[in-house]
Write a protein that holds these residues in place. Structure first.
Motif, PDB file in Angstrom:
ATOM      1  N   GLY A   7      35.189  45.137  41.180  1.00  0.00           N
ATOM      2  CA  GLY A   7      35.741  45.979  42.230  1.00  0.00           C
ATOM      3  C   GLY A   7      35.778  45.323  43.593  1.00  0.00           C
ATOM      4  O   GLY A   7      36.313  45.889  44.535  1.00  0.00           O
ATOM      5  N   ARG A   8      35.250  44.131  43.708  1.00  0.00           N
ATOM      6  CA  ARG A   8      35.249  43.417  44.989  1.00  0.00           C
ATOM      7  C   ARG A   8      36.331  42.352  44.983  1.00  0.00           C
ATOM      8  O   ARG A   8      36.539  41.670  43.981  1.00  0.00           O
ATOM      9  N   PRO A   9      37.031  42.187  46.104  1.00  0.00           N
ATOM     10  CA  PRO A   9      38.034  41.116  46.165  1.00  0.00           C
ATOM     11  C   PRO A   9      37.356  39.752  46.233  1.00  0.00           C
ATOM     12  O   PRO A   9      36.324  39.596  46.884  1.00  0.00           O
ATOM     13  N   ALA A  10      37.928  38.798  45.552  1.00  0.00           N
ATOM     14  CA  ALA A  10      37.451  37.416  45.593  1.00  0.00           C
ATOM     15  C   ALA A  10      38.104  36.699  46.758  1.00  0.00           C
ATOM     16  O   ALA A  10      39.204  37.050  47.181  1.00  0.00           O
ATOM     17  N   SER A  23      34.272  32.981  47.154  1.00  0.00           N
ATOM     18  CA  SER A  23      33.451  34.185  47.225  1.00  0.00           C
ATOM     19  C   SER A  23      33.755  35.006  45.969  1.00  0.00           C
ATOM     20  O   SER A  23      34.920  35.272  45.675  1.00  0.00           O
ATOM     21  N   SER A  24      32.736  35.387  45.239  1.00  0.00           N
ATOM     22  CA  SER A  24      32.912  36.085  43.967  1.00  0.00           C
ATOM     23  C   SER A  24      33.572  37.444  44.117  1.00  0.00           C
ATOM     24  O   SER A  24      33.339  38.165  45.081  1.00  0.00           O
ATOM     25  N   GLY A  25      34.380  37.768  43.116  1.00  0.00           N
ATOM     26  CA  GLY A  25      35.065  39.042  43.035  1.00  0.00           C
ATOM     27  C   GLY A  25      35.888  39.056  41.763  1.00  0.00           C
ATOM     28  O   GLY A  25      35.920  38.069  41.038  1.00  0.00           O
ATOM     29  N   ASP A  26      36.566  40.157  41.502  1.00  0.00           N
ATOM     30  CA  ASP A  26      37.353  40.237  40.275  1.00  0.00           C
ATOM     31  C   ASP A  26      38.857  40.337  40.502  1.00  0.00           C
ATOM     32  O   ASP A  26      39.624  40.422  39.560  1.00  0.00           O
ATOM     33  N   HIS A  27      39.277  40.334  41.782  1.00  0.00           N
ATOM     34  CA  HIS A  27      40.711  40.442  42.079  1.00  0.00           C
ATOM     35  C   HIS A  27      41.001  39.877  43.473  1.00  0.00           C
ATOM     36  O   HIS A  27      40.079  39.591  44.230  1.00  0.00           O
ATOM     37  N   ARG A  36      46.634  45.133  44.010  1.00  0.00           N
ATOM     38  CA  ARG A  36      45.462  44.412  43.498  1.00  0.00           C
ATOM     39  C   ARG A  36      45.886  43.568  42.312  1.00  0.00           C
ATOM     40  O   ARG A  36      46.561  44.050  41.403  1.00  0.00           O
ATOM     41  N   ILE A  37      45.490  42.293  42.316  1.00  0.00           N
ATOM     42  CA  ILE A  37      45.833  41.382  41.226  1.00  0.00           C
ATOM     43  C   ILE A  37      44.538  40.904  40.585  1.00  0.00           C
ATOM     44  O   ILE A  37      43.768  40.157  41.211  1.00  0.00           O
ATOM     45  N   PRO A  38      44.254  41.313  39.334  1.00  0.00           N
ATOM     46  CA  PRO A  38      43.068  40.794  38.647  1.00  0.00           C
ATOM     47  C   PRO A  38      43.172  39.272  38.545  1.00  0.00           C
ATOM     48  O   PRO A  38      44.267  38.728  38.329  1.00  0.00           O
ATOM     49  N   LEU A  39      42.058  38.575  38.715  1.00  0.00           N
ATOM     50  CA  LEU A  39      42.094  37.108  38.715  1.00  0.00           C
ATOM     51  C   LEU A  39      42.703  36.541  37.441  1.00  0.00           C
ATOM     52  O   LEU A  39      43.419  35.534  37.503  1.00  0.00           O
ATOM     53  N   GLU A  40      42.470  37.193  36.297  1.00  0.00           N
ATOM     54  CA  GLU A  40      43.022  36.676  35.045  1.00  0.00           C
ATOM     55  C   GLU A  40      44.543  36.842  34.970  1.00  0.00           C
ATOM     56  O   GLU A  40      45.191  36.234  34.131  1.00  0.00           O
TER      57      GLU A  40
END
Length: 66
Positions: A7-10, A23-27, A36-40
């Motif tokens: 739920g946190r932006p990278a 910086s860690s995040g998932d999107h 919002r764009i998921p990293l994958e």
């Protein structure tokens, strides 16, 4: 203690053939649409501007200055 980054932006550094996580995040958030764009699913970005884009169309429009 285990910390979740869901739920946190990278924060990313965009390179020609990939990106490096600063910086860690998932999107990330598309700079044009706000989507919002998921990293994958991240496929489009500008190395020069260091900006992510949600689609090829948005990336092209941003590159052309439209």
């Amino acid at each position: 203690m285990l910390m979740s980054h869901a739920g946190r932006p990278a924060k990313l550094h965009y390179m020609a053939n990939g990106f490096r996580m600063l910086s860690s995040g998932d999107h990330v958030v598309c700079v044009v649409s706000g989507e919002r764009i998921p990293l994958e699913q991240l496929r489009y970005w500008s190395v020069e501007k260091q900006e992510p884009y949600a689609s090829a169309e948005i990336s092209t429009r941003a590159a052309l200055g439209a």
